[in-house]
Design a protein around this motif. Sequence first.
Motif, mmCIF file in Angstrom:
data_model
loop_
_atom_site.group_PDB
_atom_site.id
_atom_site.type_symbol
_atom_site.label_atom_id
_atom_site.label_comp_id
_atom_site.label_asym_id
_atom_site.label_seq_id
_atom_site.Cartn_x
_atom_site.Cartn_y
_atom_site.Cartn_z
ATOM 1 N N PHE A 173 6.668 -5.630 15.166
ATOM 2 C CA PHE A 173 5.588 -4.646 13.793
ATOM 3 C C PHE A 173 3.771 -5.177 14.489
ATOM 4 O O PHE A 173 4.429 -6.414 15.002
ATOM 5 N N PRO A 174 3.128 -4.652 13.707
ATOM 6 C CA PRO A 174 2.125 -5.337 13.915
ATOM 7 C C PRO A 174 1.679 -6.654 13.304
ATOM 8 O O PRO A 174 2.732 -6.700 12.064
ATOM 9 N N SER A 175 1.340 -7.489 13.366
ATOM 10 C CA SER A 175 0.775 -9.293 13.252
ATOM 11 C C SER A 175 -0.796 -9.281 13.679
ATOM 12 O O SER A 175 -1.280 -8.432 14.176
ATOM 13 N N ALA A 176 -0.832 -10.616 11.832
ATOM 14 C CA ALA A 176 -1.922 -10.745 12.256
ATOM 15 C C ALA A 176 -1.867 -12.176 11.331
ATOM 16 O O ALA A 176 -1.294 -12.588 11.192
ATOM 17 N N GLN A 177 -3.270 -12.939 11.869
ATOM 18 C CA GLN A 177 -2.852 -14.613 11.187
ATOM 19 C C GLN A 177 -3.590 -14.016 10.238
ATOM 20 O O GLN A 177 -4.919 -13.774 10.162
ATOM 21 N N HIS A 178 -3.327 -13.979 9.058
ATOM 22 C CA HIS A 178 -4.141 -14.985 7.508
ATOM 23 C C HIS A 178 -3.783 -16.194 7.431
ATOM 24 O O HIS A 178 -2.745 -16.948 6.550
ATOM 25 N N ARG A 179 -4.757 -17.343 6.887
ATOM 26 C CA ARG A 179 -4.820 -18.592 6.799
ATOM 27 C C ARG A 179 -4.242 -19.117 7.267
ATOM 28 O O ARG A 179 -3.271 -19.539 7.199
ATOM 29 N N ARG A 180 -4.184 -19.003 8.655
ATOM 30 C CA ARG A 180 -3.069 -19.598 9.570
ATOM 31 C C ARG A 180 -1.300 -19.693 9.127
ATOM 32 O O ARG A 180 -0.924 -20.555 10.033
ATOM 33 N N LYS A 181 -1.051 -18.322 8.683
ATOM 34 C CA LYS A 181 0.297 -17.786 7.991
ATOM 35 C C LYS A 181 0.136 -16.422 9.456
ATOM 36 O O LYS A 181 -0.200 -15.854 9.304
ATOM 37 N N LYS A 182 1.172 -16.183 10.192
ATOM 38 C CA LYS A 182 1.330 -15.042 11.313
ATOM 39 C C LYS A 182 2.040 -14.361 9.764
ATOM 40 O O LYS A 182 2.905 -14.243 9.177
ATOM 41 N N ILE A 183 1.356 -13.266 9.126
ATOM 42 C CA ILE A 183 1.871 -11.640 8.600
ATOM 43 C C ILE A 183 2.224 -10.405 9.311
ATOM 44 O O ILE A 183 1.658 -10.433 10.588
ATOM 45 N N ALA B 180 16.360 -9.532 7.986
ATOM 46 C CA ALA B 180 15.774 -8.877 7.457
ATOM 47 C C ALA B 180 14.017 -9.810 6.681
ATOM 48 O O ALA B 180 14.303 -10.881 7.133
ATOM 49 N N PHE B 181 13.566 -8.993 6.674
ATOM 50 C CA PHE B 181 12.122 -9.451 6.814
ATOM 51 C C PHE B 181 11.493 -8.150 6.099
ATOM 52 O O PHE B 181 11.744 -7.443 6.403
ATOM 53 N N ALA B 182 9.863 -8.837 5.383
ATOM 54 C CA ALA B 182 9.558 -7.974 4.505
ATOM 55 C C ALA B 182 8.061 -8.208 5.160
ATOM 56 O O ALA B 182 7.426 -9.129 5.339
ATOM 57 N N THR B 183 7.264 -6.907 5.145
ATOM 58 C CA THR B 183 6.068 -6.830 5.916
ATOM 59 C C THR B 183 4.837 -7.639 4.214
ATOM 60 O O THR B 183 5.195 -7.424 3.526
ATOM 61 N N LEU B 184 3.580 -7.822 4.364
ATOM 62 C CA LEU B 184 2.585 -8.423 3.743
ATOM 63 C C LEU B 184 2.792 -7.469 2.800
ATOM 64 O O LEU B 184 2.179 -7.484 1.634
ATOM 65 N N ALA C 234 -9.382 -5.164 7.499
ATOM 66 C CA ALA C 234 -11.095 -4.194 7.113
ATOM 67 C C ALA C 234 -10.906 -5.263 6.524
ATOM 68 O O ALA C 234 -12.724 -5.480 6.241
ATOM 69 N N ASP C 235 -10.357 -5.728 5.664
ATOM 70 C CA ASP C 235 -10.622 -6.573 4.075
ATOM 71 C C ASP C 235 -9.447 -7.609 3.644
ATOM 72 O O ASP C 235 -8.710 -7.398 2.865
ATOM 73 N N PRO C 236 -9.523 -8.536 4.774
ATOM 74 C CA PRO C 236 -8.165 -9.113 4.653
ATOM 75 C C PRO C 236 -8.009 -10.291 2.874
ATOM 76 O O PRO C 236 -6.590 -10.183 2.835
ATOM 77 N N ASP C 237 -8.642 -10.740 2.184
ATOM 78 C CA ASP C 237 -8.350 -10.791 0.945
ATOM 79 C C ASP C 237 -8.022 -10.149 0.001
ATOM 80 O O ASP C 237 -7.241 -10.298 -0.970
ATOM 81 N N VAL C 238 -9.085 -8.708 0.877
ATOM 82 C CA VAL C 238 -8.631 -7.366 -1.121
ATOM 83 C C VAL C 238 -6.982 -6.971 -0.470
ATOM 84 O O VAL C 238 -6.390 -7.244 -1.366
ATOM 85 N N PHE C 239 -6.971 -7.135 0.420
ATOM 86 C CA PHE C 239 -5.561 -6.714 1.279
ATOM 87 C C PHE C 239 -4.240 -7.667 0.459
ATOM 88 O O PHE C 239 -3.200 -7.077 -0.535
ATOM 89 N N CYS C 240 -4.579 -8.627 0.506
ATOM 90 C CA CYS C 240 -3.554 -9.824 0.123
ATOM 91 C C CYS C 240 -3.741 -9.700 -1.614
ATOM 92 O O CYS C 240 -2.500 -9.615 -2.197
ATOM 93 N N LYS C 241 -4.463 -10.003 -1.974
ATOM 94 C CA LYS C 241 -4.374 -10.027 -3.751
ATOM 95 C C LYS C 241 -3.767 -8.817 -4.162
ATOM 96 O O LYS C 241 -3.343 -8.586 -4.686
ATOM 97 N N VAL C 242 -4.062 -7.498 -3.551
ATOM 98 C CA VAL C 242 -3.379 -6.245 -3.734
ATOM 99 C C VAL C 242 -2.106 -6.196 -3.767
ATOM 100 O O VAL C 242 -1.260 -5.785 -4.291
#
Length: 87
Positions: A24-34, A7-11, A47-55
């Motif tokens: 599943f699509p993945s990306a690197q964010h702050r050296r962490k795989k998401i 079981a895993f959770a997406t960002l 498009a905007d990783p920081d905003v996406f993470c905040k939201v």
Amino acid sequence: MKQNPKAFATLCGRIFRDTDPQYFPSAQHRRKKILLCTGACLGAFLADPDVFCKVHRNSDKAAARLKNEIEHLIGIWSTYDSSPKND
Ligand SMILES: [Zn+2]
């Protein structure tokens, strides 16, 4: 205990089980795989990783909690599965 149910959770806060995260699509964010649930989600993230993470920060945490619960439930279900009782 041969198979570990996955079981895993997406960002973005979605939970998947019995599915391989590599599909599943993945990306690197702050050296962490998401992980993201869809290409559309990945696009929004890129498009905007920081905003996406905040939201999604809260949903990410909630998803992590849910993930634990789901893994627990899967454990219970597989117990039922593997022990059919006939009187
Ligand atoms: Zn998503």
